[in-house]
Design an enzyme around this catalytic site. Structure first.
Site, PDB file in Angstrom:
ATOM      1  N   SER A 145     -49.722  88.633 -60.273  1.00 51.72           N
ATOM      2  CA  SER A 145     -48.931  87.679 -59.441  1.00 51.72           C
ATOM      3  C   SER A 145     -47.403  88.215 -59.610  1.00 51.72           C
ATOM      4  O   SER A 145     -47.347  88.987 -60.458  1.00 51.72           O
ATOM      5  CB  SER A 145     -49.041  86.312 -60.042  1.00 51.72           C
ATOM      6  OG  SER A 145     -47.667  85.506 -59.665  1.00 51.72           O
ATOM      7  N   TYR A 158     -49.141  79.750 -66.629  1.00 53.29           N
ATOM      8  CA  TYR A 158     -49.630  80.633 -65.518  1.00 53.29           C
ATOM      9  C   TYR A 158     -48.956  82.019 -65.690  1.00 53.29           C
ATOM     10  O   TYR A 158     -49.566  83.057 -65.651  1.00 53.29           O
ATOM     11  CB  TYR A 158     -49.311  80.050 -64.393  1.00 53.29           C
ATOM     12  CG  TYR A 158     -49.814  80.688 -63.096  1.00 53.29           C
ATOM     13  CD1 TYR A 158     -48.761  81.509 -62.447  1.00 53.29           C
ATOM     14  CD2 TYR A 158     -50.832  80.644 -62.403  1.00 53.29           C
ATOM     15  CE1 TYR A 158     -49.186  82.198 -61.135  1.00 53.29           C
ATOM     16  CE2 TYR A 158     -51.361  81.531 -61.393  1.00 53.29           C
ATOM     17  CZ  TYR A 158     -50.455  82.337 -60.731  1.00 53.29           C
ATOM     18  OH  TYR A 158     -50.868  82.759 -59.712  1.00 53.29           O
TER      19      TYR A 158
HETATM   20  P1  NAP Z   1     -57.354  78.912 -54.859  1.00 49.11           P
HETATM   21  O1  NAP Z   1     -57.003  78.882 -53.385  1.00 49.11           O
HETATM   22  O2  NAP Z   1     -56.976  77.758 -55.663  1.00 49.11           O
HETATM   23  O3  NAP Z   1     -58.876  79.325 -55.215  1.00 49.11           O
HETATM   24  C1  NAP Z   1     -59.053  79.788 -56.400  1.00 49.11           C
HETATM   25  C2  NAP Z   1     -60.689  80.112 -56.397  1.00 49.11           C
HETATM   26  O4  NAP Z   1     -60.915  80.402 -57.773  1.00 49.11           O
HETATM   27  C3  NAP Z   1     -61.342  78.966 -55.853  1.00 49.11           C
HETATM   28  O5  NAP Z   1     -62.699  79.809 -55.174  1.00 49.11           O
HETATM   29  C4  NAP Z   1     -62.222  78.447 -57.184  1.00 49.11           C
HETATM   30  O6  NAP Z   1     -63.450  77.937 -56.741  1.00 49.11           O
HETATM   31  C5  NAP Z   1     -62.225  79.551 -58.078  1.00 49.11           C
HETATM   32  N1  NAP Z   1     -61.965  79.536 -59.496  1.00 49.11           N
HETATM   33  C6  NAP Z   1     -61.211  78.524 -60.079  1.00 49.11           C
HETATM   34  N2  NAP Z   1     -61.544  78.720 -61.585  1.00 49.11           N
HETATM   35  C7  NAP Z   1     -62.766  79.213 -61.595  1.00 49.11           C
HETATM   36  C8  NAP Z   1     -63.589  79.511 -62.724  1.00 49.11           C
HETATM   37  N3  NAP Z   1     -63.213  79.238 -63.791  1.00 49.11           N
HETATM   38  N4  NAP Z   1     -64.657  80.182 -62.428  1.00 49.11           N
HETATM   39  C9  NAP Z   1     -64.963  80.762 -61.149  1.00 49.11           C
HETATM   40  N5  NAP Z   1     -64.206  80.523 -60.203  1.00 49.11           N
HETATM   41  C10 NAP Z   1     -63.211  79.683 -60.256  1.00 49.11           C
HETATM   42  O7  NAP Z   1     -56.286  80.265 -55.373  1.00 49.11           O
HETATM   43  P2  NAP Z   1     -55.798  81.410 -54.481  1.00 49.11           P
HETATM   44  O8  NAP Z   1     -54.318  80.986 -53.977  1.00 49.11           O
HETATM   45  O9  NAP Z   1     -56.535  81.897 -53.309  1.00 49.11           O
HETATM   46  O10 NAP Z   1     -55.466  82.490 -55.547  1.00 49.11           O
HETATM   47  C11 NAP Z   1     -56.550  83.353 -55.851  1.00 49.11           C
HETATM   48  C12 NAP Z   1     -55.803  84.206 -56.938  1.00 49.11           C
HETATM   49  O11 NAP Z   1     -54.674  84.796 -56.545  1.00 49.11           O
HETATM   50  C13 NAP Z   1     -55.446  83.417 -58.307  1.00 49.11           C
HETATM   51  O12 NAP Z   1     -55.794  84.414 -59.637  1.00 49.11           O
HETATM   52  C14 NAP Z   1     -53.952  83.296 -58.213  1.00 49.11           C
HETATM   53  O13 NAP Z   1     -53.273  83.030 -59.339  1.00 49.11           O
HETATM   54  C15 NAP Z   1     -53.735  84.533 -57.705  1.00 49.11           C
HETATM   55  N6  NAP Z   1     -52.300  84.452 -56.972  1.00 49.11           N
HETATM   56  C16 NAP Z   1     -52.126  83.362 -55.923  1.00 49.11           C
HETATM   57  C17 NAP Z   1     -51.062  83.441 -55.089  1.00 49.11           C
HETATM   58  C18 NAP Z   1     -50.615  82.390 -54.371  1.00 49.11           C
HETATM   59  O14 NAP Z   1     -49.451  82.290 -53.894  1.00 49.11           O
HETATM   60  N7  NAP Z   1     -51.608  81.638 -53.503  1.00 49.11           N
HETATM   61  C19 NAP Z   1     -50.016  84.369 -55.602  1.00 49.11           C
HETATM   62  C20 NAP Z   1     -50.047  85.259 -56.654  1.00 49.11           C
HETATM   63  C21 NAP Z   1     -51.347  85.001 -57.259  1.00 49.11           C
HETATM   64  P3  NAP Z   1     -63.984  76.821 -57.871  1.00 49.11           P
HETATM   65  O15 NAP Z   1     -62.665  75.732 -58.122  1.00 49.11           O
HETATM   66  O16 NAP Z   1     -64.866  76.006 -57.120  1.00 49.11           O
HETATM   67  O17 NAP Z   1     -64.380  77.477 -59.032  1.00 49.11           O
HETATM   68  C1  GCO Z   2     -45.789  78.489 -58.151  1.00 47.83           C
HETATM   69  C2  GCO Z   2     -46.779  79.390 -57.213  1.00 47.83           C
HETATM   70  C3  GCO Z   2     -46.907  80.677 -57.672  1.00 47.83           C
HETATM   71  C4  GCO Z   2     -47.911  81.245 -56.904  1.00 47.83           C
HETATM   72  C5  GCO Z   2     -47.745  82.763 -57.151  1.00 47.83           C
HETATM   73  C6  GCO Z   2     -46.791  83.550 -56.995  1.00 47.83           C
HETATM   74  O1  GCO Z   2     -46.229  77.379 -58.464  1.00 47.83           O
HETATM   75  O2  GCO Z   2     -44.696  79.132 -58.441  1.00 47.83           O
HETATM   76  O3  GCO Z   2     -48.013  78.556 -57.281  1.00 47.83           O
HETATM   77  O4  GCO Z   2     -47.224  80.768 -59.064  1.00 47.83           O
HETATM   78  O5  GCO Z   2     -49.096  80.746 -57.123  1.00 47.83           O
HETATM   79  O6  GCO Z   2     -48.375  83.078 -58.409  1.00 47.83           O
HETATM   80  O7  GCO Z   2     -46.808  84.908 -56.917  1.00 47.83           O
END
Ligand code: NAP
Ligand code: GCO
Length: 265
Positions: A145, A158
């Site tokens: 991230s 986080y």
């Molecule tokens: P999301 O929409 O919350 O989806 C999370 C996924 O992970 C869901 O499929 C959830 O399904 C699964 N999950 C959660 N805990 C789990 C566990 N213990 N075992 C197996 N599966 C699990 O998240 P997202 O925004 O797509 O983000 C995906 C990844 O990218 C994460 O690592 C997040 O930190 C990272 N990220 C996101 C952003 C952003 O802005 N969205 C930015 C940077 C990084 P279940 O709840 O059914 O398990």
């Molecule tokens: C927040 C956001 C971020 C994104 C992402 C940014 O609350 O600031 O959820 O943490 O998930 O990780 O890169």
């Protein structure tokens, strides 16, 4: 050149790929030729996701598996190997966030985020690497991230997990490079998924959420990322095109990490 990015014949495990960034990356890997294996905790979401993948013409098999449960992860990896073959590509995507002011955050809440976002990738990587060693090649991609580099209020657990995942990525790259296993990371910026939905909710009067406006102002590209913005980067890091890329975190953030911010008028 197109063969450089082909994943034909590969088995790719994308954790947490029932929706969001994980589903987009899995779809891209599938369209590049890989057979997709995905997991999550909620069985009802897995069945729904399998229908979605099928609609996209992607061969995908879902498992109900929590990445923090080592024995369940090992059983899933063994079942995949027996049915489809050893995993060639692992995307450690599953992750959660808890937005709680640090002084109000319980140790249990802090530990839950660390367990899923940092220890989960360690567990799943350890489970799949023996198969990669047998094959003499492998790709591990950890979804970090921009919070691997920067913090903000209420996301201490986080940011600690994602900062740790950045260094775990670099260390695993050192551990396994001699086995022709490349371990890299992708660091998304702010992406429009269910995880960030609370930060984008319209106000009662229909105006944008203050955080929404804040992120737009802090991002040179002046927009939130979409899960589709991660598709090219993940295919690159999963393919032969990145065979000499090790321990690298590829930030896909619209420039937010490069930007000091606009001078106030
Ligand atoms: P999301 O929409 O919350 O989806 C999370 C996924 O992970 C869901 O499929 C959830 O399904 C699964 N999950 C959660 N805990 C789990 C566990 N213990 N075992 C197996 N599966 C699990 O998240 P997202 O925004 O797509 O983000 C995906 C990844 O990218 C994460 O690592 C997040 O930190 C990272 N990220 C996101 C952003 C952003 O802005 N969205 C930015 C940077 C990084 P279940 O709840 O059914 O398990
Ligand atoms: C927040 C956001 C971020 C994104 C992402 C940014 O609350 O600031 O959820 O943490 O998930 O990780 O890169």
């Amino acid at each position: 050149m197109k063969d450089l990015f082909s994943l034909n014949g590969k088995i790719a495990l994308v954790t947490g790929a029932t929706y969001g960034i994980g589903m987009s990356m899995a779809t891209a890997l599938g369209k590049a030729g890989a057979t997709i294996i995905f997991n999550a905790r909620r069985i009802e979401m897995i069945a729904e996701a399998e229908k979605q993948y099928k609609k996209e013409g992607i061969i995908a098999y879902g498992y109900q598996c929590d990445v923090t449960k080592e024995e369940d992860v090992k059983a899933m990896v063994a079942d995949v190997a027996s049915k489809y073959g050893d995993i060639d590509i692992l995307v450690n995507n599953a992750g959660i966030i808890k937005r709680i002011p640090t002084l109000e955050m319980s140790v249990e809440d802090f530990k839950e985020v660390i367990d899923i976002d940092l220890i989960g990738p360690f567990i799943v990587s350890k489970a799949v690497v023996p198969g990669m060693m047998r094959k003499g090649a492998g790709k591990i991609i950890n979804i970090c991230s921009m919070m691997s580099e920067l913090g903000r209020e209420t996301v201490a657990a986080y940011a600690a997990a994602k900062g740790g995942l950045k260094m775990l990525t670099k260390n695993l790259a050192c551990d396994w490079a001699e086995h022709n296993i490349q371990v890299n990371g992708i660091g998304p910026g702010y992406i429009a998924t269910p995880q960030t939905a609370p930060l984008r909710e319209k106000q009662a009067d229909g105006s944008p959420h203050p955080f929404d406006s804040f992120i737009i102002s802090k991002t040179p590209a002046a927009r939130w990322g979409n899960p589709e913005d991660l598709e090219g980067p993940v295919v690159f890091l999963a393919s032969k095109a990145s065979d000499f890329v090790n321990g690298h975190i590829l930030y896909v953030d619209g420039g937010i990490l490069a930007y000091i911010g606009k001078q106030p008028k």
